[in-house]
Design a protein around this motif. Structure first.
Motif, PDB file in Angstrom:
ATOM      1  N   VAL A   1      -5.335   5.198 134.108  1.00  0.00           N
ATOM      2  CA  VAL A   1      -4.954   6.653 133.951  1.00  0.00           C
ATOM      3  C   VAL A   1      -3.668   7.112 134.820  1.00  0.00           C
ATOM      4  CG1 VAL A   1      -7.406   7.251 133.631  1.00  0.00           C
ATOM      5  CG2 VAL A   1      -6.445   7.581 135.945  1.00  0.00           C
ATOM      6  N   ILE A   2      -3.181   6.233 135.590  1.00  0.00           N
ATOM      7  CA  ILE A   2      -1.774   6.692 136.301  1.00  0.00           C
ATOM      8  C   ILE A   2      -1.069   5.292 136.151  1.00  0.00           C
ATOM      9  CG2 ILE A   2      -0.855   7.017 138.248  1.00  0.00           C
ATOM     10  CD1 ILE A   2      -2.477   9.649 137.538  1.00  0.00           C
ATOM     11  N   HIS A   3       0.266   5.284 135.782  1.00  0.00           N
ATOM     12  CA  HIS A   3       0.844   4.286 135.275  1.00  0.00           C
ATOM     13  C   HIS A   3       2.219   4.127 136.437  1.00  0.00           C
ATOM     14  CE1 HIS A   3      -1.461   3.684 131.531  1.00  0.00           C
ATOM     15  NE2 HIS A   3      -1.393   5.238 131.622  1.00  0.00           N
ATOM     16  N   ASP A   4       2.053   3.361 137.392  1.00  0.00           N
ATOM     17  CA  ASP A   4       3.300   2.908 138.205  1.00  0.00           C
ATOM     18  C   ASP A   4       4.116   4.018 138.443  1.00  0.00           C
ATOM     19  OD1 ASP A   4       2.566   0.065 138.317  1.00  0.00           O
ATOM     20  OD2 ASP A   4       3.350  -0.001 136.281  1.00  0.00           O
ATOM     21  N   ILE A   5       3.784   5.064 139.209  1.00  0.00           N
ATOM     22  CA  ILE A   5       4.445   6.445 139.449  1.00  0.00           C
ATOM     23  C   ILE A   5       5.289   6.105 140.655  1.00  0.00           C
ATOM     24  CG2 ILE A   5       4.258   8.939 140.160  1.00  0.00           C
ATOM     25  CD1 ILE A   5       2.324   9.269 138.028  1.00  0.00           C
ATOM     26  N   ASP A   6       6.584   6.506 140.764  1.00  0.00           N
ATOM     27  CA  ASP A   6       7.336   6.467 141.787  1.00  0.00           C
ATOM     28  C   ASP A   6       7.985   7.964 142.090  1.00  0.00           C
ATOM     29  OD1 ASP A   6       7.530   3.576 142.382  1.00  0.00           O
ATOM     30  OD2 ASP A   6       8.767   3.488 140.469  1.00  0.00           O
ATOM     31  N   LEU A   7       7.633   8.382 143.393  1.00  0.00           N
ATOM     32  CA  LEU A   7       8.202   9.684 143.688  1.00  0.00           C
ATOM     33  C   LEU A   7       8.445   9.482 145.278  1.00  0.00           C
ATOM     34  CD1 LEU A   7       5.518  12.225 142.365  1.00  0.00           C
ATOM     35  CD2 LEU A   7       7.906  12.169 141.738  1.00  0.00           C
ATOM     36  N   ASP A   8       9.596  10.332 145.568  1.00  0.00           N
ATOM     37  CA  ASP A   8      10.108  10.547 146.842  1.00  0.00           C
ATOM     38  C   ASP A   8      10.132  12.055 147.110  1.00  0.00           C
ATOM     39  OD1 ASP A   8      10.499   7.871 148.037  1.00  0.00           O
ATOM     40  OD2 ASP A   8      11.963   7.808 146.405  1.00  0.00           O
ATOM     41  N   ILE A   9       9.274  12.419 148.150  1.00  0.00           N
ATOM     42  CA  ILE A   9       9.109  13.839 148.417  1.00  0.00           C
ATOM     43  C   ILE A   9       9.547  14.109 149.748  1.00  0.00           C
ATOM     44  CG2 ILE A   9       7.539  15.915 148.334  1.00  0.00           C
ATOM     45  CD1 ILE A   9       5.727  14.083 146.773  1.00  0.00           C
ATOM     46  N   ALA A  10      10.657  14.891 149.771  1.00  0.00           N
ATOM     47  CA  ALA A  10      11.341  15.125 151.161  1.00  0.00           C
ATOM     48  C   ALA A  10      10.708  15.986 152.056  1.00  0.00           C
ATOM     49  CB  ALA A  10      12.796  15.774 150.729  1.00  0.00           C
ATOM     50  N   SER A  11      10.750  15.808 153.251  1.00  0.00           N
ATOM     51  CA  SER A  11      10.143  16.551 154.564  1.00  0.00           C
ATOM     52  C   SER A  11      10.512  18.072 154.056  1.00  0.00           C
ATOM     53  CB  SER A  11      10.603  16.259 155.625  1.00  0.00           C
ATOM     54  OG  SER A  11       9.970  16.961 156.761  1.00  0.00           O
ATOM     55  N   GLY A  12       9.427  18.884 154.091  1.00  0.00           N
ATOM     56  CA  GLY A  12       9.762  20.302 153.743  1.00  0.00           C
ATOM     57  C   GLY A  12       9.946  20.833 152.320  1.00  0.00           C
ATOM     58  N   GLU A  13       9.817  19.770 151.419  1.00  0.00           N
ATOM     59  CA  GLU A  13      10.089  20.223 150.075  1.00  0.00           C
ATOM     60  C   GLU A  13       8.834  20.681 149.263  1.00  0.00           C
ATOM     61  OE1 GLU A  13      11.735  17.880 145.710  1.00  0.00           O
ATOM     62  OE2 GLU A  13      11.019  16.659 147.731  1.00  0.00           O
ATOM     63  N   PHE A  14       9.117  21.624 148.140  1.00  0.00           N
ATOM     64  CA  PHE A  14       8.044  21.878 147.460  1.00  0.00           C
ATOM     65  C   PHE A  14       7.993  21.615 146.105  1.00  0.00           C
ATOM     66  CE2 PHE A  14       4.991  25.936 147.347  1.00  0.00           C
ATOM     67  CZ  PHE A  14       4.533  25.561 145.963  1.00  0.00           C
ATOM     68  N   LEU A  15       7.321  20.369 146.028  1.00  0.00           N
ATOM     69  CA  LEU A  15       7.073  19.866 144.460  1.00  0.00           C
ATOM     70  C   LEU A  15       5.914  20.355 143.813  1.00  0.00           C
ATOM     71  CD1 LEU A  15       8.324  17.160 143.058  1.00  0.00           C
ATOM     72  CD2 LEU A  15       6.177  16.348 143.817  1.00  0.00           C
ATOM     73  N   VAL A  16       6.016  20.579 142.517  1.00  0.00           N
ATOM     74  CA  VAL A  16       5.137  20.996 141.657  1.00  0.00           C
ATOM     75  C   VAL A  16       4.795  19.754 140.617  1.00  0.00           C
ATOM     76  CG1 VAL A  16       4.332  22.569 139.980  1.00  0.00           C
ATOM     77  CG2 VAL A  16       5.526  23.345 141.810  1.00  0.00           C
ATOM     78  N   LEU A  17       3.356  19.481 140.483  1.00  0.00           N
ATOM     79  CA  LEU A  17       3.059  18.571 139.569  1.00  0.00           C
ATOM     80  C   LEU A  17       2.487  19.309 138.285  1.00  0.00           C
ATOM     81  CD1 LEU A  17       1.021  15.788 141.507  1.00  0.00           C
ATOM     82  CD2 LEU A  17       3.489  15.629 140.566  1.00  0.00           C
ATOM     83  N   VAL A  18       3.291  19.126 137.202  1.00  0.00           N
ATOM     84  CA  VAL A  18       2.647  20.104 135.963  1.00  0.00           C
ATOM     85  C   VAL A  18       2.586  19.283 134.948  1.00  0.00           C
ATOM     86  CG1 VAL A  18       5.075  20.723 135.245  1.00  0.00           C
ATOM     87  CG2 VAL A  18       3.339  22.199 134.869  1.00  0.00           C
ATOM     88  N   GLY A  19       1.618  19.793 133.859  1.00  0.00           N
ATOM     89  CA  GLY A  19       1.485  19.019 132.632  1.00  0.00           C
ATOM     90  C   GLY A  19      -0.128  19.496 132.168  1.00  0.00           C
ATOM     91  N   PRO A  20      -0.222  19.110 130.908  1.00  0.00           N
ATOM     92  CA  PRO A  20      -1.550  19.687 130.321  1.00  0.00           C
ATOM     93  C   PRO A  20      -2.498  19.052 131.077  1.00  0.00           C
ATOM     94  CG  PRO A  20      -0.546  17.785 128.922  1.00  0.00           C
ATOM     95  CD  PRO A  20       0.390  18.215 129.958  1.00  0.00           C
ATOM     96  N   SER A  21      -3.946  19.438 130.491  1.00  0.00           N
ATOM     97  CA  SER A  21      -5.255  19.059 130.849  1.00  0.00           C
ATOM     98  C   SER A  21      -5.278  17.407 130.424  1.00  0.00           C
ATOM     99  CB  SER A  21      -6.250  19.811 130.645  1.00  0.00           C
ATOM    100  OG  SER A  21      -6.213  21.141 131.001  1.00  0.00           O
ATOM    101  N   GLY A  22      -5.648  16.642 131.491  1.00  0.00           N
ATOM    102  CA  GLY A  22      -5.942  15.219 131.256  1.00  0.00           C
ATOM    103  C   GLY A  22      -4.699  14.419 131.530  1.00  0.00           C
ATOM    104  N   CYS A  23      -3.709  14.937 132.004  1.00  0.00           N
ATOM    105  CA  CYS A  23      -2.488  14.059 132.215  1.00  0.00           C
ATOM    106  C   CYS A  23      -2.248  13.407 133.590  1.00  0.00           C
ATOM    107  CB  CYS A  23      -1.057  15.278 132.242  1.00  0.00           C
ATOM    108  SG  CYS A  23      -0.874  16.309 133.409  1.00  0.00           S
ATOM    109  N   GLY A  24      -3.253  13.518 134.442  1.00  0.00           N
ATOM    110  CA  GLY A  24      -3.494  12.910 135.563  1.00  0.00           C
ATOM    111  C   GLY A  24      -3.029  13.508 137.039  1.00  0.00           C
TER     112      GLY A  24
END
Length: 355
Positions: free
Chosen positions: A18-41
């Motif tokens: 259900v989750i495929h090899d995701i790479d993310l770098d979230i900086a200290s103090g950053e506001f990151l939003v994960l957005v997508g339709p229902s069921g996207c993970g």
């Protein structure tokens, strides 16, 4: 605050990934939003970061330390849930302080943190009330306060506003934005609402079927969507998309009309294309200048703007944004054009952006 790094993160339930090899770098103090339709993970990914779901593969690091096998309490994060998750028999003050008491925090320190959170969220007058005596917005403030008193390395929000009515969602969205500006805390926020994503995020990661389709600043995603999925998901009303073909010279043919596409002239390697243009980039014009002509099927007057839904032929409906006082009525003939620079082109077979 702490940076959060995901490297090749995977999640499987048996044979189903259900989750495929995701790479993310979230900086200290950053506001990151994960957005997508229902069921996207997106919620599954958030729960993996929180330690509420096991990681099937890859590495998760918080503040430079690998945390794959650490329990939620050992990760120094705080999570705000969709359903508030308050203890109904406890007062607001007790809800705020309960977790700290369980960790053996001194009473003086508990008092300091509770008072600080109550002042920040403007809930000081509610400390002696129980959750049943609070409105939905006040309960959400308490849930946020319970996260704040932890003084964590990062905040995780799982669709925290979805249970609120429209007016309260706007109010709480502003509160969350002000809270982040004040605390500068590393924040990961999950939502299916692209308006929340656009207004809150430093960066947005658009998810689809367990992968990140595109990550970037809100306006970068809006002006240069990397795929048809992002183009249709980001923006309200959604982008108009129509099958197209490459014509003579530097033109593309859309609904039988040749349109100048000089900046896309090098993209003819695509066997078929999809033309995209946002409703606000279509403008009324004379019949001679028109790319498209059709009849207004529906007119929506929202006060600040008017949206017209225009039938082109028998099968195509285009959305166009008009001035709020536009003198237009259902059944009226309308002619539309746009600027070549507002055109988006996508490869029909892959859905990826051309140029």
């Amino acid at each position: 605050m702490a940076a959060i790094t995901l490297k090749k993160i995977r999640k499987s339930y048996g044979e189903i990934r259900v989750i495929h090899d995701i790479d993310l770098d979230i900086a200290s103090g950053e506001f990151l939003v994960l957005v997508g339709p229902s069921g996207c993970g997106k919620s599954t990914l958030l729960r993996m970061i929180a330690g509420l779901e096991d990681i099937s593969g890859g590495d998760l690091a918080i503040a430079g330390s690998k945390v794959n096998t650490l329990s939620p309490s050992e990760r120094n994060i705080a999570m705000v849930f969709q359903d508030y998750a308050l203890y109904p028999h406890m007062t607001v003050e007790d809800n705020l302080s309960f977790g700290l008491k369980m960790r053996g925090t001194t009473q003086d320190e508990i008092g300091r943190r509770v008072e600080n959170a109550a002042n920040v969220l403007k809930i000081k007058d509610f400390l002696k009330r129980r959750p049943a005596q609070l409105s939905g917005g006040q309960r959400q403030r308490v849930a946020m306060g319970r996260a704040i008193v932890r003084e964590p390395a990062a905040f995780l929000f799982d669709e925290p506003l979805s249970n609120l009515d429209a007016a309260l969602r706007v109010e709480m969205r502003l509160e969350i934005a002000k809270l982040h500006n004040r605390m500068k805390a590393t924040t990961i926020y999950v939502t299916h609402d692209q308006v929340e994503a656009m207004t809150l995020a430093d960066r947005i990661a658009v998810m689809n079927a367990g992968v990140v389709e595109q990550i970037g600043k809100p306006l970068d995603l809006y002006h240069k969507p990397a795929s048809l999925f992002v183009a249709r998901f980001i923006g309200s009303p959604t982008m108009n998309t129509i099958d197209a073909s490459f014509g003579e010279g530097n033109t593309i043919t859309v609904l039988g009309c040749p349109i100048d596409a000089m900046e896309h002239a090098g993209e003819r390697r695509a066997t078929s294309a999809v033309f995209g243009i946002r409703p606000e980039d279509l403008i009324s014009c004379s019949p001679e200048e028109a790319w498209f002509s059709g009849e207004v099927a529906v007119a929506e007057r929202l006060g600040s703007q008017t949206y017209a839904y225009v039938e082109i032929g028998d099968t195509r409906m285009l959305t166009v944004e008009l001035p709020r006082d536009a003198d237009i009525s259902v059944g009226e003939k309308i002619h539309l054009t746009g600027h070549p620079g507002s055109i988006h082109l996508f490869d029909k077979s892959t859905g990826r952006r051309l140029n």
